[in-house]
Design a protein around this motif. Structure first.
Motif, PDB file in Angstrom:
ATOM      1  N   THR B 217       0.859  -1.191   0.000  1.00 15.64           N
ATOM      2  CA  THR B 217       0.000   0.000   0.000  1.00 15.64           C
ATOM      3  C   THR B 217       0.890   1.234   0.000  1.00 15.64           C
ATOM      4  OG1 THR B 217      -0.087  -0.266   2.385  1.00 15.64           O
ATOM      5  CG2 THR B 217      -2.008  -1.004   1.143  1.00 15.64           C
ATOM      6  N   TYR B 237      -1.135   1.814   5.919  1.00 15.38           N
ATOM      7  CA  TYR B 237      -0.301   0.692   6.352  1.00 15.38           C
ATOM      8  C   TYR B 237      -1.180  -0.441   6.891  1.00 15.38           C
ATOM      9  CZ  TYR B 237       3.449  -1.863   8.592  1.00 15.38           C
ATOM     10  OH  TYR B 237       4.305  -2.845   8.955  1.00 15.38           O
ATOM     11  N   THR B 238      -0.910  -1.628   6.405  1.00 11.33           N
ATOM     12  CA  THR B 238      -1.774  -2.756   6.797  1.00 11.33           C
ATOM     13  C   THR B 238      -1.069  -3.704   7.753  1.00 11.33           C
ATOM     14  OG1 THR B 238      -1.076  -3.981   4.866  1.00 11.33           O
ATOM     15  CG2 THR B 238      -3.097  -2.701   4.650  1.00 11.33           C
ATOM     16  N   TYR B 239      -0.060  -3.233   8.422  1.00  7.36           N
ATOM     17  CA  TYR B 239       0.709  -4.047   9.357  1.00  7.36           C
ATOM     18  C   TYR B 239       1.264  -5.299   8.670  1.00  7.36           C
ATOM     19  CZ  TYR B 239      -1.186  -1.029  12.928  1.00  7.36           C
ATOM     20  OH  TYR B 239      -1.513   0.068  13.662  1.00  7.36           O
ATOM     21  N   ASP B 240       1.665  -5.145   7.410  1.00  5.83           N
ATOM     22  CA  ASP B 240       2.158  -6.304   6.685  1.00  5.83           C
ATOM     23  C   ASP B 240       3.648  -6.523   6.894  1.00  5.83           C
ATOM     24  OD1 ASP B 240       3.193  -4.237   5.103  1.00  5.83           O
ATOM     25  OD2 ASP B 240       1.375  -4.248   3.888  1.00  5.83           O
TER      26      ASP B 240
END
Lengths: 1170, 318
Positions: B217, B237-240
């Protein structure tokens, strides 16, 4: 000689195309031109060739093999049968005869009350009729009276009714387009290829058997080499085996009581010279050495033909031919018998013309030669499981066997009646041969065989069971799978692994995945997507063609010349035609002719270098498949061909006609070098595959990425796909099946394959795309159970409709009475149970029906036999209402009611009861990768995990399902499905599709995922729905196509307190259907004994089963009885009641005691105080 | 323990508000509070939905249960729902569920007379109460009101007819998803992204570009002028942890430090249209309050003490 000359005379017609060199596409001039073109053309990818497949299926359909076979029977075979038996003669006066001139099948119709009415398949299904057409013959016959005979002709005489295969050339659906099919109530996606017999759809399964008329070399258990031929001619079927035992060669034939030395047989056939036999086998000294012991054995006392015949006669089985009384010379009669057997039974496929046994001798010579080859080199033993040695018998062949038998029976019946009429001294009426043709025999015989599946053909002593099956309509794929199923001939119990193993020669012909588990594993097979099964082709023109192509006739060759080292034998459909000096050239010539369309496209040529033979086959039942022809490794199909195909200017048949594509059978494949892709082709390559995924069948074709799965998983899915609920056909709601499972909201899989599109699974899907999270949740997901989201179920996930059919008959009785339907009594005791009834006494559609509700208020007359009765009153009837037995506590709906008349003229009523179910704990679900599981628990949506995008899964699957199953395909399906929903394009996962672009690669999918803001690996960051905290791990989440299987808890759950008992033993009944008890069996009892729970055993085995109070006499130990008048027990053997004790016993025990007594055994009970 | 207060005063900041969409920040509280709010919004905010269908005529291709199920899932405007009675507690009709206080009656009559297929939609449902009608999406963006005819229920061909009476009742999403006013309710922890500028400066432009692109992202970008990596959208941010892995792979451990702020949440609420998204939040808070009141009201009783033990004491104190 005569034969030879004749065939030459018949040749010129076939000779023309050969001389016309330009017709042959592979001529050197044209070949050069193609090469240049190829160099100039842009580099092609293999993708374009795929377009051939839909085209192929458009032309051939999915069940073309069935249709072709039936069409061949109806158009050709039936005429041949009639031509072979076209004359009925009276045995009293041969001038009185009837001759069948022609035969044809009419339009499907039914004759009711003398009026013929056209039929269409759907009405047959609904009103339990047989979809059949009249068999019409044109006859010429003698009629006359008082010695005056006139010849008469009659056309279109109906001799019976032939059940018609749907979509065959006789069917009304033939060549109809979608709109016309819809008007006839037919589903356009339905493949046809089955019959409708008394309203049920019946498939004749494809029968697999060993090739007829071919030499098969194998080794028996003792290590002896056998050469056997199963001969089959129009008149007889026989099996001839030549065996090498202890270095000597013997013939085994069922007509002889023991083995007979083969040399004696040769002598009996006129080969008196041993030298000639040796020459015929071949002059190699190793062969002579092997033949030596046999020659010596025979050489002791049998030298001449007569001696040999006498010897053979002594070995004949006695009972076979009882000597007829009127034979004047017994011995010559006997010799004649041996000759007849040698002529007609021994190697029946080799014909004997004018007592010329030479072809038979040569045939034996070739058999011997093959045996010796096998002894010298074990590789020469044939593989019985090799697909090239198999033939598939299809519906047309099976029906023709039956029809021929019935037709012959009819002829003998007619003859018998005619004879009996002619034998009468005074005939008053005018004699008319044609009126004695009976039609019921053929009609009933065909109908009975098709509905029971018992194929009894007296002539061949054939008695097959289970040839037909009811077409499975549980799912669309199940139906298709049923049509391509192949039944084995041999019994399933044998513990040999050979026939069950996957054969390399199955490639492209039979599906490697689709086979059942358990006892039929590997024996029952399924056809692959592109397989075609051949039908018979005319032999004579081909034979004369071969002679013209340089085959040297057998008759002109000595034994020596036959096996000359520089020549190959030419064997056509099991007949030895002769030899050819330039076999390669010969084979190429035949192939060219075939590609040019001058001979049938299914004629196969196979050059066997090892056996030094050219095998040519045109017989029916061979499996073959289309392949692209390549010249020196360059495909003949060019870009412009495919463009023309796409534009609709060109069809699949054009490709075939122009020699771009040809059919190869399993044997001819051995002469070809087939490249999987065009890029892999080398200059030696002769053919290129059309598409690799066509090696799979219909059922395996549904699996996305099957080549990434562990192989048994694909096999499991093939079995489960047939149990999945979904849409069955476009006409599913107008059908009246006994059981119908439908899904309320079926979907098209997000991850499709090319096969799915080709067979129409995308239009009649059986499953739903569920968002699956692979994680552990709640502990109710162990052992493959899945956790489901309640909100998803509320919104319609997995919701299904179950339709059941009930029926009732208004019976007519012999005394002119019949059942009647009474108006419901709205006020009486049963008013509550009669709520669903309309005023006519029949349940009304749309009414809610509960268990024990009456759906037809029927009354039957009290007296149904005896003399005719009229004017019955109400008191002459007794109530016989039929009540609905459904799941307790559930309410169903009457969906449809249909009234019709059956063929006995009784009124029939069919009801369709509908029940809508939502998934519950215990219902079975499965993905398309053989991963089945039950619903373990249903959880509220707010408790379900969610992602920050707000995605909440529909179901949760435990990750422990993956490591041991190794279904990587399922993981790729998840990834592909996720990419598919996020970018709005259906992704593909065809088998082996990555190189050709029919499957999206994981790299491409990951790229799409990243583009859409997901992680490349398909894992998401998830929050717990219960606490709101993030989960410790990233969760693999995305859509997977899930199937709901037909096994539902509602149909299985069962419990009982007290209930019905069996009359004989007074023990509780068995099984859910009878509301039976749960048995404490032997093993359970053992556990209780081991544990010492004696009171529990006592309770379960007696108290809650069959307790019975008996009177036992302490004196004699026998059972007495209780006298109710005296109120005491009395012993009947002691004649008093002095020593009677009362005790409890299982009723079964009392029964045993009495049964023993009836057998004169006295069981005595010795009682003691406990 | 006693006397110490754990009371906090959460703050809500609304970022974006449309009729059916709401995005807000919830700060200075913890996950249990945020999650309770989410759960209540999904499962316990009452709405009105069709619950009983009496079919008079149905000659369509879909069967009665099928149509009833579809009707149930049609969202109805439910502003009245909070003040309505559950039909099970309704005194006016003895739980019959057919009175004006607890139910709304609908009628549907449709018959196809033309050769063209007739779409029966939610607009064909006639309500006895003008405040409770099928949700109309025509005014929301992206739909052309002239061609939009509501939610399709069934299609009829010539001669087919559908006639029915339906009763809508108040209910909550816990009983059946048709009563759930929320299409999506989700929240995320607000990420706290700190770039180690010193370490970042050691990277070349090319490396920076690679690093920025490693995030699926668009969280980071490079300032075209200064060539500095900047955080453009922390919430994307998707904590990936892709960027952290990338940094480690580049040998720059600790290039960026990302933590979740434990006490601030970003909520996204989408409504089905039954009630406005903003109202959904208010109703949810109301329902949550009522639930807490229900606990508190029983605090005098002994059994409540037994039931809640220390928690009860805690609540009394707090």
């Amino acid at each position: 000689m005569g034969v030879q000359r004749e065939s030459v005379a018949g040749f010129p017609g076939h000779n023309l195309p050969l001389n016309n060199g330009t017709q042959i596409p592979n001529s050197p001039v044209k070949g050069l031109a193609i090469d240049k073109q190829v160099l100039a053309a842009p580099i092609k990818s293999a993708v374009e060739k795929y377009q051939l497949l839909p085209e192929f299926l458009k032309v051939r359909g999915l069940v073309k093999q069935h249709l072709d076979s039936f069409n061949y029977f109806v158009n050709t075979e039936i005429k041949k049968i009639v031509r072979a038996n076209n004359r009925i003669e009276s045995s009293l006066d041969p001038s009185i005869y009837l001759r069948f001139k022609d035969i044809r099948i009419g339009e499907p119709s039914v004759t009711l009350d003398g009026v013929s009415e056209n039929l269409n398949p759907h009405t047959c299904r609904l009103s339990d009729m047989t979809y059949a057409a009249p068999i019409k013959v044109d006859v010429e016959y003698i009629e006359g009276s008082h010695g005056q005979k006139t010849r008469a002709q009659k056309e279109n005489v109906v001799i019976g009714r032939m059940p018609i295969m749907l979509r065959s050339c006789c069917c009304v659906l033939y060549g109809k387009d979608e709109a016309e099919l819809a008007r006839l109530g037919e589903c356009p996606l339905d493949p046809g290829g089955y019959f409708i017999i008394k309203g049920t759809e019946k498939v004749i399964l494809i029968q697999e058997q060993l090739s007829k008329n071919r030499i098969i070399i194998d080794m028996d258990k003792k290590g002896n080499i056998n050469a056997s031929v199963t001969s089959s001619s129009e008149t007889i079927k026989s099996k001839t085996t030549i065996q090498m035992e202890k270095g000597k060669l013997y013939l085994i034939l069922s007509q002889f009581s023991t083995k007979v030395p083969i040399m004696v047989v040769m002598k009996a056939m006129g080969m008196e010279s041993d030298q000639e036999v040796v020459q015929m086998v071949g002059r190699d000294p190793r062969y002579s050495a092997l033949l030596m012991p046999s020659i010596e054995e025979c050489g002791k006392d049998i030298h001449t033909k007569e001696q040999a015949l006498d010897y053979l006669e002594s070995k004949l089985k006695r009972s076979m031919y009882p000597p007829s009384a009127h034979a004047p010379n017994a011995s010559s009669e006997k010799a004649g018998r041996v000759m007849t057997i040698l002529k007609d039974v021994f190697l029946a496929n080799v014909r004997v013309h004018q007592n010329n046994f030479r072809p038979k001798c040569i045939y034996v010579g070739v058999m011997l030669r093959r045996i010796m080859d096998a002894i010298l080199n074990k590789d020469a033993i044939d593989d019985k499981d090799y697909v090239g040695n198999k033939r598939l018998e299809l519906s047309g062949q099976l029906i023709s066997l039956l029809f021929e038998d019935l037709f012959k029976t009819m002829i003998t019946d007619v003859k018998r009646t005619v004879d009996s009429i002619l034998a009468k001294p005074s005939r008053s009426s005018r004699f008319d041969f044609a009126q004695w043709i009976v039609r019921d025999n053929i009609t009933n015989g065909l109908e009975r065989a098709l509905s029971t599946g018992n194929w009894d053909v007296k002539r061949f002593k054939m008695n097959k069971k289970g040839v037909t099956q009811v077409l499975g309509r549980l799912s669309f794929i199940g139906t298709l799978g049923h049509m391509t199923r192949i039944n084995p001939q041999f019994e399933k119990s044998r513990k040999v692994s050979g026939p069950r193993a996957l054969q390399p020669s199955q490639w492209g012909m039979l599906c490697p995945c689709d086979t059942p588990e358990g006892e039929a594993c590997g024996l029952v097979k399924n056809l692959a997507l592109m397989t075609h099964v051949t039908t018979d082709e005319e032999e004579e023109p081909l034979i004369s063609l071969f002679y013209c192509l340089g085959v040297e006739d057998l008759e002109l060759l000595s034994g020596e010349e036959l096996h000359a080292p520089n020549s190959f034998l030419v064997i056509f459909n099991g007949h030895i035609l002769g030899k050819h000096r330039r076999p390669q050239r010969f084979a190429t010539a035949i192939r060219m002719l075939r590609r040019a369309g001058k001979i049938g496209e299914f004629v196969s040529v196979f050059l066997n270098e090892k056996q030094r033979c050219v095998y040519i086959a045109s017989d029916g039942g061979r499996v073959c498949r289309p392949l692209v022809i390549a010249d020196k490794g360059i495909s003949r199909i060019k870009e412009h061909h495919m463009k023309e195909l796409l534009d609709g200017v060109r069809t699949f048949d054009d490709f075939l006609r122009e020699g771009l594509i040809e059919y190869l059978d399993v044997n001819e494949e051995n002469n070809a070098l087939i490249a999987l892709y065009e890029a892999d082709a080398t200059p030696e390559t002769t053919h290129i595959e059309i598409e690799p995924f066509t090696i799979l069948g219909v059922c395996a074709g549904l699996i996305p990425y099957p080549h990434h799965n562990q192989s048994p998983r694909n096999t499991y899915q093939c079995a489960m796909g047939k149990q999945a609920m979904g849409n069955i056909a476009y006409n599913q709601l107008s059908r009246m099946d006994t059981l119908l499972y439908l899904l309320v909201y079926p979907q098209k899989p997000l991850l499709t394959t090319r096969t799915i599109e080709l067979v129409g699974y995308d239009k009649l899907g059986a499953g739903q795309n569920a968002t699956v999270a692979v994680m552990s949740y709640s502990g109710y997901d162990i052992e493959d159970a899945i956790v489901m989201n309640k909100a998803s179920l509320d919104r319609g996930f997995g919701r299904c409709i179950v339709m059941k059919r009930l029926s009732a008959i208004i019976q007519k009785y012999e005394n002119n009475t019949q059942d009647r339907i009474a108006r419901p009594n709205r006020a009486g005791n049963d008013a509550g149970r009669m709520q669903v009834l309309d005023d006519d006494g029949i349940a009304a559609p749309g009414e809610i029906i509960r268990p024990n509700d009456i759906y037809i208020n029927k009354q039957t007359p009290r007296v149904t036999r005896g003399t005719m009765v009229t004017g019955l009153t109400d008191s002459d009837f007794k109530f016989a209402p039929q009540t609905f037995k459904g799941p307790i506590g559930e309410s169903s709906v009457v969906d449809k009611v249909a009234l019709f008349t059956d063929k006995n003229n009784n009124m029939c009523i069919k009801y369709l009861i509908r029940h809508t179910r939502r998934p519950e704990v215990g219902d079975k679900f499965s993905s398309r990768h053989g991963q089945k599981g039950v619903c373990g628990t249903i959880v509220q949506q707010e408790d379900f995990p969610f992602s920050e995008r707000g995605i909440c899964p529909d179901l949760i699957m435990n990750p422990h399902g993956f490591p041991s199953r190794m279904t990587v395909g399922k993981m790729i399906e998840l990834l592909g499905g996720k990419a598919g929903v996020s970018c709005g394009r259906f992704h593909y996962g065809s088998a082996f599709g990555e190189p050709s672009g029919h499957a999206d690669t994981v790299e491409a999918i990951s790229h799409t995922l990243v583009e859409k803001g997901f992680s490349y690996n398909g894992k998401d960051f998830i929050y717990s729905g219960i606490t709101g905290c993030p989960l410790q791990a990233y969760i693999f989440m995305g859509p997977i196509y899930y199937q709901k299987l037909k096994h539902m808890v509602l149909d299985k759950m069962h419990a009982r307190g007290s209930g019905p008992r069996v009359m004989l033993t007074r023990q509780p009944t068995e099984g859910r259907a009878r509301n039976g008890g749960l048995r404490v069996g032997e093993m359970e009892r053992d556990c209780l004994i081991a544990y010492g729970a004696s009171m529990l055993i006592f309770e379960r085995l007696m108290i809650s089963s069959d307790p019975f109070e008996v009177q036992v006499c302490r004196a004699c130990g026998l059972l007495g009885y209780y006298n109710h008048k005296l109120k005491t027990g009395i012993c009947s053997s002691c004649k008093n009641g002095d020593n009677i004790s009362t005790m409890k016993l299982p009723y079964a025990c009392k029964l045993l005691i009495q049964e023993l007594q009836s057998m004169n055994i006295v069981p005595r009970l010795k009682l003691a105080e406990a | 323990m006693e006397g110490k207060s754990y009371q906090r005063f959460p703050k809500v900041k609304i970022r974006e508000m449309k009729d059916d969409y709401l995005k807000f920040e919830l700060r200075e509280t913890d996950a249990s509070m945020a999650n309770a709010l989410r759960r209540v919004m999904i499962a316990e905010v009452p709405t009105i939905a069709i619950d009983l269908v009496e079919i008079e005529v149905n000659s369509s291709v879909l069967n009665d249960e099928f149509i009833a199920h579809r009707l149930g899932l049609v969202p109805l405007t439910s502003e009245r729902a909070m003040s309505m009675r559950f039909s099970r507690d309704c005194d006016a009709c003895d739980g019959d569920g057919q009175c004006e206080f607890c139910s709304v009656e609908f009628h549907l009559r449709a018959k196809c007379h033309s050769d063209q297929t007739l779409d029966v939609t939610s607009k064909d449902l006639y309500s006895s109460d003008h405040t409770v009608v099928p949700v109309d999406f025509s005014d929301s963006a992206g739909y052309d009101s002239s061609e939009n005819r509501g939610i399709i229920i069934v299609k009829l061909r010539r001669g087919q007819e559908l006639r029915l009476r339906a009763i809508a009742r108040k209910g909550i999403g816990k009983d059946h998803a048709k009563w759930s006013p929320a299409a999506t309710v989700t929240f995320m922890y607000e990420p706290d992204i700190r770039i180690n500028e010193e370490l970042m400066d050691t990277l070349t432009f090319e490396e920076k570009r690679n690093w920025v692109d490693s995030s699926p992202t668009k969280v980071f970008d490079i300032d075209p002028n200064t060539h500095q990596v900047v955080v453009v959208d922390p919430e994307a941010y998707t904590y990936d942890e892709e960027v952290i892995k990338k940094a480690d792979a580049m040998g720059k451990h600790g290039l960026v430090d990302i933590t979740a702020k434990e006490d601030s949440f970003i909520f996204t609420v989408e409504s089905t249209g039954a009630i406005k998204a903003s109202q959904l939040l208010l109703n949810a808070i109301e329902v949550l309050k009522q639930k807490l009141d229900a606990v508190r009201l029983s605090d005098d009783t002994v059994e409540a003490d037994d039931q809640f033990g220390e928690l009860g004491a805690h609540m009394r104190g707090g």
